[in-house]
Write a protein that holds these residues in place. Sequence first.
Motif, PDB file in Angstrom:
ATOM      1  N   ASN A 154       0.861  -1.185   0.000  1.00 19.53           N
ATOM      2  CA  ASN A 154       0.000   0.000   0.000  1.00 19.53           C
ATOM      3  C   ASN A 154       0.900   1.238   0.000  1.00 19.53           C
ATOM      4  OD1 ASN A 154      -1.431   1.742   2.785  1.00 19.53           O
ATOM      5  ND2 ASN A 154      -1.987   2.053   0.666  1.00 19.53           N
ATOM      6  N   ASP A 186      -2.639  -1.628  -2.956  1.00 17.85           N
ATOM      7  CA  ASP A 186      -3.666  -0.678  -2.524  1.00 17.85           C
ATOM      8  C   ASP A 186      -3.143   0.725  -2.837  1.00 17.85           C
ATOM      9  OD1 ASP A 186      -5.106   1.159  -0.987  1.00 17.85           O
ATOM     10  OD2 ASP A 186      -5.595  -0.318   0.545  1.00 17.85           O
ATOM     11  N   VAL A 188      -4.937   3.711  -2.931  1.00 17.24           N
ATOM     12  CA  VAL A 188      -5.994   4.706  -2.694  1.00 17.24           C
ATOM     13  C   VAL A 188      -5.459   6.118  -2.450  1.00 17.24           C
ATOM     14  CG1 VAL A 188      -7.576   2.937  -1.808  1.00 17.24           C
ATOM     15  CG2 VAL A 188      -6.269   4.307  -0.188  1.00 17.24           C
ATOM     16  N   TYR A 189      -4.172   6.244  -2.097  1.00 12.28           N
ATOM     17  CA  TYR A 189      -3.616   7.596  -1.878  1.00 12.28           C
ATOM     18  C   TYR A 189      -2.769   8.068  -3.049  1.00 12.28           C
ATOM     19  CZ  TYR A 189      -5.349   6.772   2.745  1.00 12.28           C
ATOM     20  OH  TYR A 189      -6.186   6.496   3.796  1.00 12.28           O
ATOM     21  N   ARG A 226     -18.971   5.715  -2.058  1.00 10.78           N
ATOM     22  CA  ARG A 226     -18.666   4.296  -1.871  1.00 10.78           C
ATOM     23  C   ARG A 226     -18.428   3.600  -3.210  1.00 10.78           C
ATOM     24  NH1 ARG A 226     -16.311   4.347   1.225  1.00 10.78           N
ATOM     25  NH2 ARG A 226     -16.440   2.281   2.160  1.00 10.78           N
TER      26      ARG A 226
HETATM   27  C1  LIG Z   1      -5.077   2.140   2.656  1.00 15.05           C
HETATM   28  C2  LIG Z   1      -6.558   2.072   2.641  1.00 15.05           C
HETATM   29  N1  LIG Z   1      -7.159   1.151   1.877  1.00 15.05           N
HETATM   30  C3  LIG Z   1      -8.497   1.031   1.838  1.00 15.05           C
HETATM   31  C4  LIG Z   1      -9.308   1.858   2.572  1.00 15.05           C
HETATM   32  C5  LIG Z   1     -10.800   1.686   2.500  1.00 15.05           C
HETATM   33  O1  LIG Z   1     -11.376   2.658   1.687  1.00 15.05           O
HETATM   34  P1  LIG Z   1     -12.958   2.821   1.647  1.00 15.05           P
HETATM   35  O2  LIG Z   1     -13.361   3.249   3.007  1.00 15.05           O
HETATM   36  O3  LIG Z   1     -13.234   3.887   0.680  1.00 15.05           O
HETATM   37  O4  LIG Z   1     -13.544   1.514   1.271  1.00 15.05           O
HETATM   38  C6  LIG Z   1      -8.734   2.841   3.387  1.00 15.05           C
HETATM   39  C7  LIG Z   1      -9.570   3.716   4.228  1.00 15.05           C
HETATM   40  O5  LIG Z   1      -9.114   4.403   5.105  1.00 15.05           O
HETATM   41  C8  LIG Z   1      -7.326   2.952   3.408  1.00 15.05           C
HETATM   42  O6  LIG Z   1      -6.702   3.873   4.157  1.00 15.05           O
END
Ligand SMILES: Cc1ncc(COP(=O)(O)O)c(C=O)c1O
Length: 377
Positions: A154, A186, A188-189, A226
């Motif tokens: 991540n 992962d 997401v950031y 979501r």
């Molecule tokens: C690294 C990471 N992955 C996944 C998620 C989950 O994301 P979501 O809440 O949008 O499903 C988060 C949420 O904080 C996160 O920090």
Amino acid sequence: MREFELEKHFSKWEFAARYHMTASDAQSMTVDELLEMAGDKAKDELLNCWLGYTETRGAPDLREAIADTYNVCKADNIQCFVGIEEGIYAAMRVMLNSDDHAIVVVPNYQAAETLALSICEVTGIPLLADENWRLDLDALRDAIRPNTKLVSINFPNNPTGAIPDHDTLNSLIDICRAHDIWLFSDEVYRLMEIDEEKRIPQIADIYEKGVSVNVLSKAYGLPGLRIGWAACQDKELLSSLEKYRHYMSICSSAPSERLSVIALSIKDKLLTRNRQIVFENRNKLDVFFSDYPDLFEWRHPDGGCVAYPKYLGADGVESFCHDLVETEGVLLLPASIYKSELMDTPQQHFRIGMGRHGIDEGLKVMRKFIDRRGNRL
Ligand SMILES: Cc1ncc(COP(=O)(O)O)c(C=O)c1O
């Protein structure tokens, strides 16, 4: 399964604390603000949204819009989910069996290790705190077993903000390829790097056994939609994820899909806005921490919406964060939230958010709190 420490803490405090100073998302907005940003047609698109079921893979135009954020992956390489928490769950269930072995980076967003641990044996590999959270590739090489099926990463990392350099990433992929291991990434950031030079490619674009997961929650600042997704070149895996989702949410909410298509049509605007907020907040944190050099060790993260400074006070970070939220209503996340079942984690850090408006009030209260306790530290 072990309780999700971070979510448990948030259930108690996220909406009760007066100053949420540890959010990991960028500042969100109202539907009205989003539609305003997107222009005239957007409102009609939303109002004409059909409230029926949508496709389990995700609406075709949404998957097209998501695929536009990749270099190699196309719409048929995308599987949508409700948020990405659902995607992480589905992926671990689909990709791992009880006789497999997985490797997970530590510290981590707890879902990464707890879900894997609920299925098979897992080894942690550290981000080294004393080396600016460098990924320990030697530990990765040592951890690999004949039955290692998956490595879970991540970056930018939650909570440290670490991003490996390009050589390290390439070595990581080489190691996975040599052992025929899935690389679950992962991301997401991603797109919130401080220095764009540090941005690394999306794994699904560059590794045939890479799975990139992402969501509109963090860099785009729209967690209430979501809408998350997995991108992957392997069609068999995508089909398994789709079948697994038949037992979960079946499909996403139709209005959320419409709003997500609208949001992705103005993604550059959203990202520019959100990066600016992070940039301004980081400057404010620079000023704050420079006033307390004996109390905090402050280092910019490589990217993401959070930072993970070290607390140096004699009372320890757990007591500091506990007192701060109980007496002043300022919410931070102490290191214990990031403890791992796989290995020891650094003890005195805390997570502070940089993505939202209004951190000034929280910083002011923190200053008062610290100054009042001054000579006890
Ligand atoms: C690294 C990471 N992955 C996944 C998620 C989950 O994301 P979501 O809440 O949008 O499903 C988060 C949420 O904080 C996160 O920090």
